[in-house]
Design an enzyme around this catalytic site. Structure first.
Site, PDB file in Angstrom:
ATOM      1  N   GLU A  34       0.833  -1.212   0.000  1.00 26.75           N
ATOM      2  CA  GLU A  34       0.000   0.000   0.000  1.00 26.75           C
ATOM      3  C   GLU A  34       0.863   1.256   0.000  1.00 26.75           C
ATOM      4  OE1 GLU A  34       0.734   1.606   2.970  1.00 26.75           O
ATOM      5  OE2 GLU A  34       1.743  -0.241   3.565  1.00 26.75           O
ATOM      6  N   GLU A  64       4.437  -0.591   1.712  1.00 28.96           N
ATOM      7  CA  GLU A  64       4.626  -0.839   0.277  1.00 28.96           C
ATOM      8  C   GLU A  64       4.540  -2.315  -0.090  1.00 28.96           C
ATOM      9  OE1 GLU A  64       8.293   0.791  -1.160  1.00 28.96           O
ATOM     10  OE2 GLU A  64       7.909   2.798  -0.371  1.00 28.96           O
TER      11      GLU A  64
END
Length: 382
Positions: free
Chosen positions: A177, A320
Site C-alpha cells: 500500500e 509498500e
C-alpha cells in the site's frame, strides 16, 4: 445483482483449506532426511501452503505484489511528517521501478502491480491500474471517511485485480500500500474492531515526533467519537474510519482466499485490511501468511488478534509490501525443501531411532505431522 450481493457471492466462495493434502505434505516432510520437526516453522509453513493450494508439492512460479494507493482527508489534521503530495509522487516512483518494494520484488522474482484506488490526483501511466473510487477519503475526524457503497466498490476493485491476475496464472499474492495518513486510519480500524485504546494503537508512521504521536491518538479518538463505528459491522467500520487502499486490500485478501491462493500480509495497514477481511469472512484468515512484525506500535497486537505469527521481525515500518516480499524467500525455501530434499528411503539413510541412545529407544519428538491440523487451522507456531 448489486455490489453488496456481488461481495456476498465472493465471500461465499471461500472454503477451508484441503486438510487431506496438508496431511499428505506433512507425512512427506516427516520422511525427509532430518529429525522430525527440525526445520521448525519452515515445515509448518509448507504444510499450510499445501493445504491452502490443494497441491501436495506447492510451487509459486508467478507471484504478484499488489500495491494499493490512496489519499486520506485526515492528513489535514497534521498527523503525518510528510505532505499528502507524496502519495502521487510515490505512485510514479513505483511505476518507474525505483521504490524499495520494486527493488526487493525484483530480487524475489515478484511482479509489482500498482493500483490507483483513491489518489487525490490525476495520474496517467501505461502500467498504472486505474480503479479510482474517489479522490481520497474525507477527513474522518469530522465525519465519515467514505460511503458504505464506496467501501464496497473499493473492495470489489481489489478483488477484480486478483481475479485478473489469477487468470494470467498468478498463484500467490503479497499485499502492499501507499497513502500518506494511512497508519492513522489503520489505528482507527484497529480500535473500532478490537477495543484497543488509541494511545496503544497509533505509531510514528512516517516518523512523527512525540507531539505528533499524541496528536494522532487524539485524532483517532475524535474520529471514533464523531463516527461511532459499529464494531459488529466491519463494513461500517471501514467506511467510517478506514481508507480506500485498506478497502482495496480487503478485496485482495478475500479474492485470493476465494481462488485458493495464499496471500502474504505485509505490515500494519495490510493487517488492518486482513482484520476487516476476517470479520467479513472468517475463513479468509486460513489463507493469510504473516510476513513480519513492523515497528508500528499496534501491529503485533493486530497479528495476535488474527492468530497470525510472522516469519520476520526486522523493525521495518515502510509498508509498500516490503516485508511481504522479503518473506517470499522463506516461502521459496520451504517449498524447495519439500520438493527437492531426499527422503530416508530414497537416500538409503537409516531413520526412526535415536542412535545415540544406549537403550536404542526412540526419544519422544513432536513431528510436523502431529501438528498438521493445527498448522492448517492457525499460523506458524513459535
Amino acid at each position: 445483482m448489486n455490489n453488496e450481493q456481488v461481495l456476498e457471492q465472493l465471500m461465499g466462495r471461500i472454503v477451508g483449506p484441503h486438510e487431506a493434502v496438508a496431511a499428505e505434505a506433512s507425512a512427506h516432510v516427516d520422511a525427509l532426511t532430518k529429525p522430525p520437526g527440525s526445520l521448525g516453522k519452515l515445515e509448518q509453513l509448507v504444510i499450510r501452503l499445501a493445504g491452502i493450494t490443494g497441491e501436495a508439492r506447492p510451487c509459486f512460479d508467478r507471484r504478484a505484489v499488489i500495491v494499493m494507493a490512496a489519499d486520506h482527508g485526515v492528513v489535514e489534521e497534521g498527523i503525518s511528517a510528510f505532505p499528502a503530495e507524496v502519495t502521487p509522487q510515490m505512485v510514479l516512483n513505483f511505476l518507474a521501478g525505483g521504490a524499495a518494494v520494486n527493488v526487493l520484488a525484483r530480487h524475489a522474482g515478484a511482479h509489482v502491480i500498482c493500483v490507483d484506488i483513491g489518489v487525490n490526483a490525476d495520474l496517467d501511466h501505461p502500467d498504472l491500474v486505474s480503479r479510482k473510487v474517489r479522490k481520497g477519503t474525507a477527513n474522518m475526524a469530522k465525519g465519515t471517511a467514505m460511503t458504505r457503497g464506496e467501501a464496497i466498490e473499493a473492495i470489489l476493485a481489489g478483488a477484480e485485480v486478483v481475479s485478473t491476475e489469477v487468470a494470467k496464472g498468478t498463484q500467490l499474492f503479497v499485499t502492499g500500500e501507499m497513502g500518506i495518513g494511512n497508519t492513522t486510519a489503520s489505528a482507527a480500524v484497529m480500535c473500532a474492531l478490537t477495543g484497543t485504546a488509541p494511545a496503544s494503537a497509533v505509531g510514528r508512521g512516517t516518523g512523527v515526533d512525540d507531539a505528533g504521536l499524541q496528536r494522532k491518538a487524539a485524532v483517532v479518538s475524535q474520529a471514533l467519537s464523531v463516527n461511532a463505528p459499529n464494531a459488529d459491522d466491519a463494513l461500517d467500520v471501514l467506511c467510517k474510519v478506514g481508507g480506500l487502499e485498506i478497502a482495496g486490500l480487503t478485496g485482495v485478501i478475500l479474492a485470493a482466499a476465494a481462488n485458493g491462493c495464499p496471500v502474504v500480509v505485509d505490515g500494519f495497514i495490510s493487517t488492518a485490511a486482513a482484520l476487516i477481511a476476517s470479520h467479513l469472512a472468517p475463513l479468509s484468515a486460513e489463507y493469510m501468511i504473516a510476513s513480519h512484525t513492523s515497528h508500528e506500535s499496534g501491529h503485533a497486537a493486530l497479528l495476535r488478534e488474527l492468530g497470525l505469527k510472522p516469519m520476520l521481525d526486522l523493525d521495518m515500518r515502510l509498508g509498500e509490501g516490503t516485508g511481504g516480499v522479503l518473506s517470499l524467500h522463506l516461502i521459496d525455501a520451504s517449498c524447495r525443501i519439500l520438493n527437492e530434499m531426499a527422503t530416508f528411503a530414497s537416500a538409503g539413510v537409516s531413520g526412526g531411532t535415536n542412535e545415540t541412545n544406549e537403550t536404542n529407544e526412540t526419544q519422544p519428538t513432536e513431528s510436523s505431522s502431529d501438528s498438521a491440523d493445527s498448522s492448517v487451522q492457525g499460523e506458524l507456531s513459535s
